[in-house]
Design an enzyme around this catalytic site. Structure first.
Site, PDB file in Angstrom:
ATOM      1  N   ASP A  30       9.771  -6.938  -4.103  1.00 40.48           N
ATOM      2  CA  ASP A  30       8.726  -7.482  -3.220  1.00 40.48           C
ATOM      3  C   ASP A  30       8.759  -9.001  -3.347  1.00 40.48           C
ATOM      4  O   ASP A  30       9.102  -9.526  -4.408  1.00 40.48           O
ATOM      5  CB  ASP A  30       7.347  -6.947  -3.625  1.00 40.48           C
ATOM      6  CG  ASP A  30       6.315  -7.085  -2.514  1.00 40.48           C
ATOM      7  OD1 ASP A  30       5.893  -6.048  -1.961  1.00 40.48           O
ATOM      8  OD2 ASP A  30       5.936  -8.233  -2.185  1.00 40.48           O
ATOM      9  N   GLU A  40      10.812   1.729  21.214  1.00 42.59           N
ATOM     10  CA  GLU A  40      10.310   3.106  21.147  1.00 42.59           C
ATOM     11  C   GLU A  40       9.696   3.487  22.490  1.00 42.59           C
ATOM     12  O   GLU A  40       9.019   2.661  23.110  1.00 42.59           O
ATOM     13  CB  GLU A  40       9.263   3.230  20.030  1.00 42.59           C
ATOM     14  CG  GLU A  40       9.861   2.968  18.656  1.00 42.59           C
ATOM     15  CD  GLU A  40       8.843   3.091  17.522  1.00 42.59           C
ATOM     16  OE1 GLU A  40       7.662   3.396  17.794  1.00 42.59           O
ATOM     17  OE2 GLU A  40       9.242   2.868  16.364  1.00 42.59           O
ATOM     18  N   HIS A  45       0.828  -1.215   0.000  1.00 41.34           N
ATOM     19  CA  HIS A  45       0.000   0.000   0.000  1.00 41.34           C
ATOM     20  C   HIS A  45       0.861   1.264   0.000  1.00 41.34           C
ATOM     21  O   HIS A  45       0.626   2.193  -0.757  1.00 41.34           O
ATOM     22  CB  HIS A  45      -0.924   0.013   1.215  1.00 41.34           C
ATOM     23  CG  HIS A  45      -2.021  -1.004   1.134  1.00 41.34           C
ATOM     24  ND1 HIS A  45      -2.087  -2.096   1.972  1.00 41.34           N
ATOM     25  CD2 HIS A  45      -3.086  -1.104   0.311  1.00 41.34           C
ATOM     26  CE1 HIS A  45      -3.146  -2.820   1.653  1.00 41.34           C
ATOM     27  NE2 HIS A  45      -3.770  -2.248   0.655  1.00 41.34           N
ATOM     28  N   HIS A  61       8.256   8.280  15.025  1.00 38.81           N
ATOM     29  CA  HIS A  61       7.200   7.386  14.527  1.00 38.81           C
ATOM     30  C   HIS A  61       5.929   8.170  14.170  1.00 38.81           C
ATOM     31  O   HIS A  61       4.843   7.904  14.689  1.00 38.81           O
ATOM     32  CB  HIS A  61       6.881   6.295  15.558  1.00 38.81           C
ATOM     33  CG  HIS A  61       6.237   5.084  14.952  1.00 38.81           C
ATOM     34  ND1 HIS A  61       6.457   3.809  15.401  1.00 38.81           N
ATOM     35  CD2 HIS A  61       5.348   4.961  13.927  1.00 38.81           C
ATOM     36  CE1 HIS A  61       5.743   2.947  14.685  1.00 38.81           C
ATOM     37  NE2 HIS A  61       5.056   3.621  13.784  1.00 38.81           N
ATOM     38  N   SER A 109       9.219   1.883   8.201  1.00 43.72           N
ATOM     39  CA  SER A 109       8.399   0.653   8.289  1.00 43.72           C
ATOM     40  C   SER A 109       8.360   0.173   9.738  1.00 43.72           C
ATOM     41  O   SER A 109       7.469   0.565  10.499  1.00 43.72           O
ATOM     42  CB  SER A 109       8.921  -0.415   7.341  1.00 43.72           C
ATOM     43  OG  SER A 109      10.250  -0.792   7.643  1.00 43.72           O
TER      44      SER A 109
HETATM   45  N1  NAD Z   1       5.953   4.894  10.172  1.00 44.13           N
HETATM   46  C1  NAD Z   1       4.654   4.748  10.307  1.00 44.13           C
HETATM   47  O1  NAD Z   1       3.992   5.528  10.983  1.00 44.13           O
HETATM   48  C2  NAD Z   1       3.974   3.628   9.600  1.00 44.13           C
HETATM   49  C3  NAD Z   1       2.657   3.812   9.166  1.00 44.13           C
HETATM   50  C4  NAD Z   1       2.044   2.774   8.500  1.00 44.13           C
HETATM   51  C5  NAD Z   1       2.703   1.579   8.289  1.00 44.13           C
HETATM   52  N2  NAD Z   1       3.962   1.419   8.746  1.00 44.13           N
HETATM   53  C6  NAD Z   1       4.695   0.167   8.510  1.00 44.13           C
HETATM   54  O2  NAD Z   1       4.872   0.019   7.122  1.00 44.13           O
HETATM   55  C7  NAD Z   1       4.687  -1.342   6.790  1.00 44.13           C
HETATM   56  C8  NAD Z   1       4.242  -1.449   5.346  1.00 44.13           C
HETATM   57  O3  NAD Z   1       2.941  -0.917   5.235  1.00 44.13           O
HETATM   58  P1  NAD Z   1       2.016  -1.231   3.960  1.00 44.13           P
HETATM   59  O4  NAD Z   1       0.694  -0.687   4.278  1.00 44.13           O
HETATM   60  O5  NAD Z   1       2.673  -0.794   2.736  1.00 44.13           O
HETATM   61  O6  NAD Z   1       1.966  -2.821   4.054  1.00 44.13           O
HETATM   62  P2  NAD Z   1       1.529  -3.796   2.893  1.00 44.13           P
HETATM   63  O7  NAD Z   1       1.226  -5.089   3.570  1.00 44.13           O
HETATM   64  O8  NAD Z   1       0.511  -3.180   2.028  1.00 44.13           O
HETATM   65  O9  NAD Z   1       2.871  -3.966   2.028  1.00 44.13           O
HETATM   66  C9  NAD Z   1       4.010  -4.618   2.506  1.00 44.13           C
HETATM   67  C10 NAD Z   1       4.667  -5.263   1.316  1.00 44.13           C
HETATM   68  O10 NAD Z   1       5.883  -5.841   1.751  1.00 44.13           O
HETATM   69  C11 NAD Z   1       6.043  -7.076   1.083  1.00 44.13           C
HETATM   70  N3  NAD Z   1       6.988  -7.920   1.806  1.00 44.13           N
HETATM   71  C12 NAD Z   1       6.766  -8.653   2.916  1.00 44.13           C
HETATM   72  N4  NAD Z   1       7.893  -9.281   3.282  1.00 44.13           N
HETATM   73  C13 NAD Z   1       8.836  -8.946   2.387  1.00 44.13           C
HETATM   74  C14 NAD Z   1      10.198  -9.283   2.224  1.00 44.13           C
HETATM   75  N5  NAD Z   1      10.820 -10.108   3.080  1.00 44.13           N
HETATM   76  N6  NAD Z   1      10.873  -8.760   1.178  1.00 44.13           N
HETATM   77  C15 NAD Z   1      10.254  -7.913   0.292  1.00 44.13           C
HETATM   78  N7  NAD Z   1       8.953  -7.563   0.388  1.00 44.13           N
HETATM   79  C16 NAD Z   1       8.262  -8.064   1.431  1.00 44.13           C
HETATM   80  C17 NAD Z   1       4.651  -7.637   0.993  1.00 44.13           C
HETATM   81  O11 NAD Z   1       4.542  -8.634  -0.002  1.00 44.13           O
HETATM   82  C18 NAD Z   1       3.837  -6.399   0.704  1.00 44.13           C
HETATM   83  O12 NAD Z   1       3.656  -6.187  -0.675  1.00 44.13           O
HETATM   84  C19 NAD Z   1       3.646  -1.831   7.797  1.00 44.13           C
HETATM   85  O13 NAD Z   1       3.727  -3.211   8.023  1.00 44.13           O
HETATM   86  C20 NAD Z   1       3.955  -1.059   9.026  1.00 44.13           C
HETATM   87  O14 NAD Z   1       4.832  -1.831   9.802  1.00 44.13           O
HETATM   88  C21 NAD Z   1       4.609   2.417   9.399  1.00 44.13           C
HETATM   89  O1  2HG Z   2       0.700   5.946  14.596  1.00 45.74           O
HETATM   90  C1  2HG Z   2       0.975   4.886  15.136  1.00 45.74           C
HETATM   91  O2  2HG Z   2       0.992   4.740  16.342  1.00 45.74           O
HETATM   92  C2  2HG Z   2       1.310   3.653  14.302  1.00 45.74           C
HETATM   93  C3  2HG Z   2       1.494   4.009  12.861  1.00 45.74           C
HETATM   94  C4  2HG Z   2       2.068   2.891  12.032  1.00 45.74           C
HETATM   95  O3  2HG Z   2       3.215   2.365  12.557  1.00 45.74           O
HETATM   96  C5  2HG Z   2       1.089   1.829  11.673  1.00 45.74           C
HETATM   97  O4  2HG Z   2       1.402   0.644  11.826  1.00 45.74           O
HETATM   98  O5  2HG Z   2       0.009   2.177  11.184  1.00 45.74           O
END
Ligand code: NAD
Ligand code: 2HG
Length: 437
Positions: free
Chosen positions: A204, A292, A184, A315, A262
């Protein structure tokens, strides 16, 4: 297994207690809404509080996380918990006597022991993409900030130092962005980066359709070798732990940049600090850390503090008004639908099931909702119990060791509701049974 999930106001035995508020379809409820207790932690959106209160539930709202002892005490008595980073381990969840559902008001669900929750019949929801755009926009900002060394320039100015330089400052147009994890967030980021004139290459583990002019690489190594900016967007899994360590950093182009928004476990922080301090990398932006703090305030420690051209954020990738509002609505709605009507659509640790609504003219149908161990013979036992009734519709699905079953059953006398409930609950493989009417 003993079932304590049915709220105390159950069972009722009067037909006039069937809920008929909606003119077209019945709103199912097995209980007085006020019996349902919701514990909301970490300042989840006011929208969520509104939705849960409108559903009639008692809502206990906390702006911060609770310490473990307080969390254990509070979780004993609630039917739902809402959180973002609080860890719900097996130890914590083992104290939850009434818990039906957990709402992760975020994307990541690694903070909850999902399989233990499922084994206890606790259905976990999240918001899979409400904050994806916010993260992608933050990363775009960081790419430009890193390319222009803006973090360092701004800090110098705050310290009273005028330092006008153009050496090693670049436009991002024509540069290559490497995206690890093209889900996403990765796909949103790719679209935005191309709009700014960047080339996009991604890796991916799934065969995903490339968007725009982006190109799939055959390996992580290929992305590391080609990209000027590498941005990680994978979930926290055993495979992604330290996915970017000393070896991978060495494979990155000299003077390239690393971004991680991530999970903190994805990048080896000590190795990253070494690559920045040696000058191999020209900069980094990091939003997530192996551990964290649970509350805002001073005391943050990291080997990355004081590394050159390094942007550190607490974060905040998904921390925008828009994202928090959307997450609040989505997760609170899932919680209400699950508690009130049994719908598990969008659950992350349960099979996703729903049944079409019961018409308001039908005052005799009740909904049996059952979570059981996924072993042979349980459906036969349930259907033996229901054999004498008219089953209007039913659905069953499983995920791993846990199966979920819903059936709409016409009863002749409301007293039969208690009988069905007691008989299904008595099945040895029963985890949680509820009757909604
Ligand atoms: N910093 C923040 O505030 C914040 C906010 C939202 C999400 N996140 C993190 O970001 C991550 C990704 O979010 P997303 O919505 O894009 O998730 P998502 O599930 O839509 O996409 C993750 C992608 O990573 C791929 N993947 C999994 N393992 C893999 C590997 N070993 N090598 C290569 N690709 C791999 C999956 O196939 C998938 O397409 C979440 O899991 C979350 O931990 C952080
Ligand atoms: O805002 C948060 O606390 C978490 C955000 C992010 O890491 C998520 O997994 O959506």
């Amino acid at each position: 297994m003993v079932d304590t999930a049915q709220p105390e106001s159950f069972p009722i035995s009067r037909r006039d207690s069937f809920n008929t508020r909606d003119t077209r379809t019945r709103n199912l409820k097995p209980f007085h809404s006020g019996d349902i207790k919701i514990l909301l932690l970490e300042n989840v959106s006011a929208k969520a509080v509104d939705i849960l209160k409108k559903a009639g539930y008692q809502v206990e709202f906390h702006t911060k996380a609770l310490d473990n002892a307080t969390l254990i005490e509070k979780i004993k008595d609630v039917h739902a918990v809402g959180l973002s980073k609080t860890k719900l381990t097996e130890e914590v969840l083992s104290h939850a006597n009434k818990l039906l559902t957990i709402g992760c008001f975020c994307i990541g669900t690694n903070q909850v022991d999902l399989s233990y929750a499922a084994s206890r019949g606790i259905c976990v929801f999240n918001s899979p993409f409400s904050n994806s755009r916010s993260v992608a926009e933050l990363v775009i900002a960081e790419i430009i900030l890193l390319a222009r060394q803006l973090g360092d320039r701004s800090r110098e100015m705050h310290e009273g130092v005028w330092n006008k330089v153009s050496k090693a400052c670049y436009e991002i147009r024509g540069k290559t962005l490497g995206i690890i994890g093209y889900g996403h967030i990765g796909t949103q980021l790719g679209v935005l980066a191309e709009a700014l004139g960047m080339h996009v290459v991604w890796y991916d583990i799934l065969p995903v359709m490339p968007i725009g002019m982006s190109r799939a690489a055959n390996s992580l190594e290929e992305v590391l070798a080609e990209a000027d900016f590498v941005s990680c967007h994978v979930p926290e899994t055993p495979e992604t732990k330290d996915m970017i360590g000393a070896r991978e950093l060495a494979l990155m182009k000299p003077n390239s940049y690393l971004i991680n928004a991530s999970r903190g476990t994805v990048v080896d922080i000590d190795a990253l600090a070494a690559a920045l301090n040696s000058g191999h990398l020209a900069g980094a932006a990091v939003d997530v850390y192996p551990t964290e703090p649970l509350a805002n305030g001073p005391g943050f420690e990291s080997p990355l503090r004081n590394c050159p051209n390094t942007l550190l954020t607490p974060h905040i990738g998904g921390s925008t008004e828009e994202a928090q509002r959307m997450i609040g609505v989505e997760v609170a709605t899932s919680i209400v639908k699950y508690i009130d009507s049994g719908a598990s659509v969008n659950a992350v640790n349960f099979a996703e099931c729903d049944l079409r609504a019961i018409p308001s003219t039908d005052l005799t149908t009740v909904r049996i909702v059952n979570v059981h161990q996924n072993v042979p013979g349980v459906l036969r036992q349930i259907n033996n119990i229901l054999a004498d009734y008219n089953v209007n519709k039913q659905i069953s699905d499983s995920k791993g060791d846990v199966a979920y079953f819903m059936a709409d059953v016409a009863v002749n006398d409301p007293k039969e509701i208690s009988t069905i409930y007691e008989q299904v609950t008595a099945i040895q493989e029963n985890i949680i049974t509820r009757v909604l009417f």
